[in-house]
Design a protein around this motif. Structure first.
Motif, short mmCIF file in Angstrom:
data_model
loop_
_atom_site.label_atom_id
_atom_site.label_comp_id
_atom_site.label_asym_id
_atom_site.label_seq_id
_atom_site.Cartn_x
_atom_site.Cartn_y
_atom_site.Cartn_z
N THR A 124 0.88 -1.19 0.00
CA THR A 124 0.00 0.00 0.00
C THR A 124 0.91 1.23 0.00
OG1 THR A 124 -0.19 -0.34 2.39
CG2 THR A 124 -2.08 -1.00 1.06
N PHE A 125 1.60 1.43 -1.15
CA PHE A 125 2.51 2.58 -1.27
C PHE A 125 1.78 3.92 -1.17
CE2 PHE A 125 7.11 2.06 -2.68
CZ PHE A 125 7.27 0.88 -1.98
N SER A 126 0.46 3.91 -1.43
CA SER A 126 -0.29 5.18 -1.33
C SER A 126 -0.14 5.77 0.07
CB SER A 126 -1.76 4.96 -1.65
OG SER A 126 -2.34 4.05 -0.73
N GLY A 179 14.56 10.27 -9.33
CA GLY A 179 14.11 9.42 -10.44
C GLY A 179 15.12 9.26 -11.55
N ARG A 180 15.76 10.38 -11.91
CA ARG A 180 16.72 10.35 -13.02
C ARG A 180 17.91 9.44 -12.68
NH1 ARG A 180 17.64 16.24 -15.61
NH2 ARG A 180 15.67 16.48 -14.53
N GLU A 181 18.36 9.51 -11.42
CA GLU A 181 19.49 8.68 -10.96
C GLU A 181 19.12 7.19 -10.98
OE1 GLU A 181 22.79 9.08 -9.77
OE2 GLU A 181 22.47 10.81 -11.04
N VAL A 182 17.89 6.90 -10.54
CA VAL A 182 17.44 5.50 -10.54
C VAL A 182 17.39 5.00 -11.98
CG1 VAL A 182 15.60 3.89 -9.88
CG2 VAL A 182 16.09 5.87 -8.42
N PHE A 183 16.80 5.82 -12.82
CA PHE A 183 16.66 5.48 -14.25
C PHE A 183 18.02 5.16 -14.86
CE2 PHE A 183 15.62 5.65 -18.61
CZ PHE A 183 14.24 5.61 -18.74
N MET A 213 14.00 -4.42 -9.81
CA MET A 213 15.05 -3.54 -9.30
C MET A 213 14.37 -2.46 -8.47
SD MET A 213 16.58 -0.33 -10.33
CE MET A 213 18.13 0.39 -9.87
N GLY A 214 14.95 -2.13 -7.32
CA GLY A 214 14.31 -1.13 -6.49
C GLY A 214 15.22 -0.55 -5.43
N GLY A 215 14.60 0.09 -4.44
CA GLY A 215 15.31 0.81 -3.39
C GLY A 215 16.38 -0.04 -2.74
N1 ACO Z 1 4.33 15.95 -14.19
C1 ACO Z 1 4.92 16.89 -14.93
N2 ACO Z 1 6.23 17.17 -14.84
C2 ACO Z 1 6.95 16.48 -13.96
C3 ACO Z 1 6.39 15.48 -13.15
C4 ACO Z 1 5.02 15.22 -13.29
N3 ACO Z 1 4.37 14.27 -12.58
N4 ACO Z 1 7.37 14.94 -12.39
C5 ACO Z 1 8.50 15.58 -12.71
N5 ACO Z 1 8.26 16.52 -13.63
C6 ACO Z 1 9.19 17.44 -14.28
C7 ACO Z 1 10.46 17.63 -13.48
O1 ACO Z 1 10.28 18.60 -12.48
C8 ACO Z 1 11.45 18.06 -14.55
O2 ACO Z 1 11.24 19.44 -14.78
P1 ACO Z 1 12.51 20.38 -15.06
O3 ACO Z 1 13.15 19.85 -16.32
O4 ACO Z 1 11.91 21.72 -15.21
O5 ACO Z 1 13.41 20.23 -13.86
C9 ACO Z 1 10.97 17.32 -15.79
O6 ACO Z 1 9.63 16.89 -15.52
C10 ACO Z 1 11.83 16.13 -16.12
O7 ACO Z 1 12.06 15.38 -14.93
P2 ACO Z 1 12.96 14.09 -14.92
O8 ACO Z 1 13.01 13.58 -13.51
O9 ACO Z 1 14.24 14.32 -15.63
O10 ACO Z 1 12.07 13.14 -15.80
P3 ACO Z 1 12.42 11.69 -16.31
O11 ACO Z 1 12.30 11.66 -17.77
O12 ACO Z 1 13.66 11.15 -15.69
O13 ACO Z 1 11.18 10.86 -15.74
C11 ACO Z 1 10.73 9.35 -13.92
C12 ACO Z 1 10.96 10.80 -14.36
C13 ACO Z 1 9.48 8.85 -14.59
C14 ACO Z 1 10.58 9.33 -12.41
C15 ACO Z 1 11.94 8.49 -14.34
O14 ACO Z 1 13.13 9.10 -13.96
C16 ACO Z 1 11.89 7.09 -13.76
O15 ACO Z 1 11.07 6.27 -14.11
N6 ACO Z 1 12.85 6.76 -12.88
C17 ACO Z 1 12.99 5.44 -12.34
C18 ACO Z 1 11.93 5.07 -11.36
C19 ACO Z 1 12.12 3.61 -11.02
O16 ACO Z 1 12.34 2.78 -11.87
N7 ACO Z 1 12.07 3.25 -9.78
C20 ACO Z 1 12.44 1.86 -9.54
C21 ACO Z 1 11.97 1.21 -8.51
S1 ACO Z 1 10.85 1.98 -7.45
C22 ACO Z 1 11.10 1.24 -5.89
O17 ACO Z 1 11.99 0.48 -5.64
C23 ACO Z 1 10.16 1.66 -4.76
#
Ligand code: ACO
Length: 323
Positions: free
Chosen positions: A142-144, A215-219, A310-312
């Motif tokens: 329940t991540f919400s 997010g970008r670092e994880v990606f 893959m995750g935290g």
């Molecule tokens: N709506 C609109 N704009 C947004 C939103 C949103 N919901 N969220 C962020 N933005 C903006 C940012 O502020 C940024 O704006 P800026 O350029 O003015 O600074 C822009 O969008 C781009 O943001 P980025 O973070 O570079 O976007 P990115 O293309 O990297 O996408 C995302 C973000 C979807 C989070 C991606 O990085 C991602 O999927 N990361 C990996 C997540 C993941 O795989 N997690 C793994 C496991 S999770 C776990 O273990 C619990």
């Protein structure tokens, strides 16, 4: 040799569906941004009466039904979760009680989004070590409850839900044609712990905290880590991507799934994608995706299936099994 064979599977989702458009009045975002960046179109969000335990119990009951078993047949429950009902006891024990099971043992496993992959690999070791014959492996989240609903960069990404498998000991020939778990590789590296974490806990703030993610670092790390651990799993099993029938990856982001499959040479039509329906449900995402592909007839008995997450942590891992 002993193999851990899948006897049944099940899933459970909260009643409420939240569409991308539902965020538009809450934070500055759009359906278009969310779909383009992640592939997510909707997610389920738990109501107050829906918890990690209740969703996990419902998924477990569905898995037991599909296996033609009851909780009396199970010796071990492993629940993968990062959102337990309480700090302790383990939510697995609560589910055990709700299933009317007062024998055997149950524990939680915490590896964030990799939790279900870790739990299947662990269940396999209990079975092959002779410590359990039938194991209920559940991923429920329940991540919400741990989202910062004002943070658009994370709140749009996650959802709630649960999925479960029943694994049972069966004699195998020790060949790749055996049914059951055939190979597994698990990894973690805490050097990345600050890239994806929850900013609270019993031993630090005394609060539950909220999810924080770069997010970008994880990606940036995701595709390399995922493909690396899968290649190790292929090597252990002596197979190549072409031998697979189905790839069931963790459902965090469609772009990560596509890039990983492409790098590994896994054909698009073999990839199970449910991130559009469920968002990222962390440890529940792989068993939820399995439940969709089993229910619609894609995954069938005898198919070679690759699970990955893959995750935290970071944590990451892969399990190869023949359904
Ligand atoms: N709506 C609109 N704009 C947004 C939103 C949103 N919901 N969220 C962020 N933005 C903006 C940012 O502020 C940024 O704006 P800026 O350029 O003015 O600074 C822009 O969008 C781009 O943001 P980025 O973070 O570079 O976007 P990115 O293309 O990297 O996408 C995302 C973000 C979807 C989070 C991606 O990085 C991602 O999927 N990361 C990996 C997540 C993941 O795989 N997690 C793994 C496991 S999770 C776990 O273990 C619990």
């Amino acid at each position: 040799m002993i193999r851990s064979v899948v006897r049944g599977n099940g899933a459970a989702l909260p009643r409420r569906i939240m569409k991308n458009a539902d965020f538009e009045g809450m934070v500055e975002t759009s359906d278009e941004w969310i779909v383009q960046r992640t592939g997510i179109r909707q997610r389920h969000v738990a109501a107050d009466d829906e918890t990690t335990a209740s969703l996990g119990e419902a998924a477990a009951r569905a898995a037991l039904d599909s296996a033609g078993m009851t909780s009396a047949d199970i010796d071990l429950i492993i629940l993968a979760t990062s959102t337990p009902n309480n700090t302790f006891p383990a939510t697995a024990v609560e589910i055990q009680n709700q299933l009317g099971m007062h024998h055997g043992f149950a524990f939680d496993m915490q590896a964030v989004c990799s939790g279900f992959v870790y739990a299947v690999a662990t269940a396999d070791l209990y079975i092959r070590g002779g410590l359990a014959k039938r194991v209920l492996v559940i991923g429920s989240e329940t991540f919400s409850r741990i989202l910062d609903w004002n943070d658009r960069s994370t709140c749009v990404l996650f959802g709630d839900g649960a999925g479960a498998l029943v694994l049972e000991a069966e004699g195998g020939a020790g060949a790749i044609t055996d049914r059951g778990v055939l190979a597994a590789s698990l990894r973690s590296d805490g050097v990345h712990k600050d890239k994806l974490f929850v900013d609270g806990g019993p031993s630090t703030t005394g609060t539950v905290g909220h999810l924080r993610m770069e997010g970008r670092e994880v990606f940036k790390h995701a595709v390399g880590m995922i493909t690396d651990v899968i290649e190790a799993t292929f090597g252990e099993a002596g197979i190549t991507a072409e031998d697979l029938d189905w790839f069931v990856p963790h459902q965090a982001n469609k772009r990560i799934i596509d890039a990983s499959a492409k790098k590994l040479g896994i054909a698009e039509q073999k990839v199970v994608v449910t991130v559009d329906l469920h968002g990222n449900t962390s440890a529940a995402s792989v068993p939820l995706a399995l439940s969709v592909a089993v229910a619609d007839g894609r995954i069938k008995k005898g198919d070679l299936v690759l699970l990955e997450a893959m995750g935290g942590g970071f944590t990451w891992g892969a399990v190869l099994l023949r359904w």
